[in-house]
Design a protein around this motif. Structure first.
Motif, PDB file in Angstrom:
ATOM      1  N   VAL A  33      52.758  33.792 -53.011  1.00  0.00           N
ATOM      2  CA  VAL A  33      53.496  34.783 -52.227  1.00  0.00           C
ATOM      3  C   VAL A  33      52.847  36.145 -52.481  1.00  0.00           C
ATOM      4  O   VAL A  33      53.271  36.886 -53.371  1.00  0.00           O
ATOM      5  N   PRO A  34      51.785  36.483 -51.739  1.00  0.00           N
ATOM      6  CA  PRO A  34      51.020  37.710 -52.007  1.00  0.00           C
ATOM      7  C   PRO A  34      51.857  38.981 -52.014  1.00  0.00           C
ATOM      8  O   PRO A  34      51.562  39.908 -52.768  1.00  0.00           O
ATOM      9  N   ARG A  35      52.901  39.039 -51.194  1.00  0.00           N
ATOM     10  CA  ARG A  35      53.718  40.254 -51.131  1.00  0.00           C
ATOM     11  C   ARG A  35      54.397  40.532 -52.468  1.00  0.00           C
ATOM     12  O   ARG A  35      54.637  41.689 -52.826  1.00  0.00           O
ATOM     13  N   TRP A  36      54.748  39.484 -53.208  1.00  0.00           N
ATOM     14  CA  TRP A  36      55.391  39.654 -54.518  1.00  0.00           C
ATOM     15  C   TRP A  36      54.379  39.810 -55.638  1.00  0.00           C
ATOM     16  O   TRP A  36      54.684  40.398 -56.669  1.00  0.00           O
ATOM     17  N   ASN A  37      53.201  39.253 -55.454  1.00  0.00           N
ATOM     18  CA  ASN A  37      52.195  39.199 -56.511  1.00  0.00           C
ATOM     19  C   ASN A  37      51.474  40.547 -56.622  1.00  0.00           C
ATOM     20  O   ASN A  37      50.261  40.636 -56.445  1.00  0.00           O
TER      21      ASN A  37
ATOM     22  N   ALA B 292      49.134  42.573 -48.008  1.00  0.00           N
ATOM     23  CA  ALA B 292      48.814  41.673 -49.123  1.00  0.00           C
ATOM     24  C   ALA B 292      48.377  40.298 -48.647  1.00  0.00           C
ATOM     25  O   ALA B 292      47.440  39.708 -49.185  1.00  0.00           O
ATOM     26  N   PHE B 293      49.049  39.765 -47.615  1.00  0.00           N
ATOM     27  CA  PHE B 293      48.725  38.410 -47.162  1.00  0.00           C
ATOM     28  C   PHE B 293      47.319  38.355 -46.570  1.00  0.00           C
ATOM     29  O   PHE B 293      46.543  37.434 -46.855  1.00  0.00           O
ATOM     30  N   ALA B 294      46.979  39.379 -45.788  1.00  0.00           N
ATOM     31  CA  ALA B 294      45.637  39.411 -45.192  1.00  0.00           C
ATOM     32  C   ALA B 294      44.570  39.586 -46.265  1.00  0.00           C
ATOM     33  O   ALA B 294      43.510  38.949 -46.225  1.00  0.00           O
ATOM     34  N   GLU B 295      44.842  40.445 -47.247  1.00  0.00           N
ATOM     35  CA  GLU B 295      43.869  40.682 -48.319  1.00  0.00           C
ATOM     36  C   GLU B 295      43.734  39.476 -49.243  1.00  0.00           C
ATOM     37  O   GLU B 295      42.713  39.323 -49.908  1.00  0.00           O
ATOM     38  N   ASN B 296      44.773  38.634 -49.271  1.00  0.00           N
ATOM     39  CA  ASN B 296      44.717  37.416 -50.083  1.00  0.00           C
ATOM     40  C   ASN B 296      43.648  36.461 -49.570  1.00  0.00           C
ATOM     41  O   ASN B 296      43.082  35.677 -50.330  1.00  0.00           O
ATOM     42  N   ALA B 297      43.362  36.552 -48.268  1.00  0.00           N
ATOM     43  CA  ALA B 297      42.284  35.778 -47.626  1.00  0.00           C
ATOM     44  C   ALA B 297      42.485  34.267 -47.706  1.00  0.00           C
ATOM     45  O   ALA B 297      41.525  33.502 -47.629  1.00  0.00           O
TER      46      ALA B 297
END
Length: 295
Positions: free
Chosen positions: A132-136, A183-188
């Protein structure tokens, strides 16, 4: 992710409750005798009420005791252990304040430290999730701690620290939203990276023809316009209006109104905290392609 009411109540109630206990542990305010009984009762009611609410999200609440068994590896277990220790120490601190007329400094400092550690452990349950990139993000534990301390300061009637803590929490909340949106986009993470098949991979058909647990709990979208409107409401209630009240009129009645507004805002912000979180499993259902739905 699907915003469960029990978890929203848990994080909101226990957050402000532990925050209030932190201030009481520091001897702020000096709450002894009958006044102390009211203060400690309120703090424990909020904290324990939140912890009880958390059990309603368990599949088998009667097995909640097992949450204590994995403290070496699980932030959930660490939170449970720390919560019990914090409440036990603060119960002794409160008993001394109410029955003996003084707040033992050592017990208070130890209890305050354990309460803050419990709030941070709660935040780490979500922060650790790389899925969950938004939380990480670093903003998650900082925001949980600041909101807990700010809410506790309001309940303790300490307007000067409450003012600065609210301003700091507001800044971190804005940072968390801005950081979380990308965050989700940068998580790739994509279907290609998840399956390691190649860049052109795409789902031929949905994994399931009907609903399932993953779709109910992990795949949830909130419309962009709806989310932005709720963010404005959350920020106004949680930060802006309480700050305005403190600056204009910090009398007891208005402080009570500021507490209620702040807590209402925290509830809205926590709903968004879960509703806006995109779990990478949503990629398999074609649901987590953008940070916010354009609907």
């Amino acid at each position: 992710m699907h915003p469960a009411r029990s978890v929203i109540l848990f994080t909101s109630l226990s957050g402000i409750g532990f925050g209030f206990l932190i201030w009481l542990g520091l001897g702020i305010p000096k709450a002894v005798g009958g006044v102390g009984a009211v203060y400690y009762a309120l703090a424990f009611a909020l904290t324990v009420g939140g912890l009880i609410a958390s059990t309603f999200h368990l599949g088998n609440p009667q097995r909640a005791w097992r949450a204590f068994s994995q403290w070496r590896t699980s932030w959930l277990s660490r939170e449970a252990v720390l919560a019990v220790l914090a409440l036990a120490i603060m119960a002794l601190h409160g008993a001394a304040a109410v029955l003996l007329g003084y707040q033992p400094a050592f017990l208070g400092l130890l209890g305050a430290a354990l309460c803050l550690a419990t709030v941070l452990a709660t935040a780490m349950i979500y922060t650790q999730l790389k899925t969950v990139p938004r939380w990480n993000q670093p903003s998650t534990p900082i925001l949980f701690a600041l909101l807990s301390l700010a809410g506790g300061a309001l309940l303790a009637g300490r307007m000067d620290p409450a003012l600065w803590l609210l301003i700091a929490a507001g800044a971190v909340q804005l940072w968390a939203w801005l950081q979380g949106d990308k965050a989700f986009a940068e998580n790739a993470t994509t279907l290609a990276t998840a399956t390691r098949i190649g860049e052109e991979v795409r789902a031929f058909e949905p994994p399931h023809t009907g609903g399932n647990y993953l779709m109910r709990e992990m795949v949830f979208q909130v419309g962009r316009k709806h989310a932005l409107k709720l963010r404005a409401i959350a920020f106004a209630l949680m930060i802006a209006l309480p700050v305005l009240i403190i600056l204009v009129n910090d009398k007891h009645l208005m402080v009570g109104i500021a507490v209620l507004l702040h807590f209402a805002g925290v509830l809205v912000a926590r709903w968004l905290f879960f509703a806006e979180a995109e779990h990478v499993v949503g990629l398999y259902y074609g649901r987590a392609q953008t940070p916010l739905s354009s609907e």
